[in-house]
Enzyme design. Structure first.
Site, PDB file in Angstrom:
ATOM      1  CG  MET A  20      15.707 -21.682  10.737  1.00 37.11           C
ATOM      2  SD  MET A  20      14.166 -22.041  11.618  1.00 37.11           S
ATOM      3  CE  MET A  20      14.506 -21.266  13.221  1.00 37.11           C
ATOM      4  CB  CYS A 102      21.483 -24.164   2.425  1.00 37.67           C
ATOM      5  SG  CYS A 102      20.216 -23.155   1.619  1.00 37.67           S
ATOM      6  CG  HIS A 173      18.085 -31.418   8.145  1.00 40.36           C
ATOM      7  ND1 HIS A 173      17.622 -30.210   7.693  1.00 40.36           N
ATOM      8  CD2 HIS A 173      16.987 -32.209   8.243  1.00 40.36           C
ATOM      9  CE1 HIS A 173      16.306 -30.267   7.526  1.00 40.36           C
ATOM     10  NE2 HIS A 173      15.920 -31.488   7.856  1.00 40.36           N
ATOM     11  N   GLY A 215      12.764 -32.136  12.287  1.00 38.12           N
ATOM     12  CA  GLY A 215      11.493 -32.666  12.761  1.00 38.12           C
ATOM     13  C   GLY A 215      11.270 -32.618  14.253  1.00 38.12           C
TER      14      GLY A 215
END
Length: 350
Positions: A20, A102, A173, A215
């Site tokens: 991150m 990204c 993701h 999530g």
């Protein structure tokens, strides 16, 4: 260079913390290690140019205690990625991960990140070049789709083509990304989560290691997916509520070492802070990562306030952390006293 001995052993990916930007720097990773020894940690995304033409140590240095540690790269030029993968191995990283997830405009403008999902042949070439250059495992982190290229058929074509180049691990993701119209923050929240798509991907590619991302807010949430996928990656929850990782070694990896409480976590982090202060690192660069350790706990807001107001002051040192810890301890003690008092009163009434 502060690295570990060179190794090619593939890391255990049953649980990892997502790379991150502006968050998972070396100071945050050292903090997370005070709660979990086995969880795989990732660097922030580092673009190839920063390694090849910038101050390499600034982007690659780490402390041995951060291992197991993976380097995430941003780029789309096979030769440059190969050179960076070779450097990563020399630096002692345990894995090289290619960012194909990204969605930011700046990243897309550089022709890397999620936009590469539209170019599976190029991603395959990048992976092959890196694998030829290093014995480290080369993995890919990607979305389930981008823009209107979001069918399951296209996703399987992407995975299949990249797998043919030698990639055996895909960190997925479970949201698509909109490259236009949504900010990176909105891309983490607005596109619906599709854990079922990642589950199906594992069923269709049982020979590949499929890691679920997106999530997941707790260890229990991760455990729900383990019958299907090979591992889970926690993102923002590991920063916004870091103490969720406290039971990871026991619940995920079967290590029954004592679980530190929040106070013990800070005591474990304290020598690292002292070491870095002696090297000239400002206190605030380390304490910004610990602000949410007492999230939802008595004194949590007072803890954050004291650190936020005092760590940036000239000469700020460990005393500021100790003061904040005392504030949290008093809040915990007051709650315990209140609960004991209520129990006594309840007993008298009965």
């Amino acid at each position: 260079m502060e690295n570990s001995a060179k190794t090619t052993r593939s890391p255990d990916r049953r649980l990892s913390v997502a790379p991150m930007m502006d968050w998972t720097d070396r100071f945050d990773r050292a903090f997370l290690r005070c709660m979990t020894q086995h969880t795989l940690l990732y660097t922030e995304m580092v673009v190839t140019g920063a390694i090849l033409f910038g101050k390499r140590e600034r982007f690659l240095d780490y402390d041995a205690q951060e291992q197991p540690l993976a380097l995430q790269l941003g780029g789309s030029v096979p030769d440059e990625l190969a050179r960076c993968a070779r450097i990563a191995e020399d630096w002692g990283y345990r894995e090289v991960n290619l960012n194909v997830g990204c969605p930011s405009d700046r990243v897309s403008a550089g022709r890397f990140g999620a936009c590469l999902m539209a170019e599976p042949a190029l991603v395959a070439d990048c992976v092959k070049a890196m694998r030829d250059a290093t014995s480290l495992p080369v993995t890919v982190k990607h979305r389930i789709g981008i823009d209107d290229l979001d069918s399951y058929e296209l996703l399987t074509q992407f995975v299949s083509q990249v797998a043919d180049s030698g990639c055996e691990t895909f960190v997925v993701h479970a949201r698509k990304a909109w490259l236009t119209g949504l900010s990176p923050k909105e891309n983490r929240e607005i596109p619906p989560l599709r854990h079922d798509v990642v589950h199906q991907l594992k069923r269709d590619f049982p020979h590949l290691e499929i890691i679920l991302n997106g999530g997941l807010r707790s260890i229990d949430a991760c455990l729900e997916h383990f019958p299907v996928v090979d591992g889970c990656m926690i993102g923002r929850a590991a920063y916004e509520t870091p103490y969720v990782l406290a039971t990871a070694d026991r619940d995920i990896f079967g290590d029954d070492h004592p679980i530190r409480d929040r106070f013990e976590v800070i005591e474990a982090y304290r020598p690292y802070i002292a070491e870095k202060l002696a090297e000239g690192v400002p206190l605030s660069r380390m304490t910004r990562h610990i602000l949410e350790l007492f999230h939802g706990q008595p004194g949590g807001r007072l803890w954050r306030r004291h650190l936020s107001q005092n760590t940036h002051l000239p000469g700020a040192g460990l005393a500021v952390v100790d003061e904040a810890l005392d504030i949290a301890r008093r809040a915990f003690a007051a709650r315990e006293e209140k609960m004991t008092s209520v129990e006594r009163e309840g007993g008298a009434l009965s």
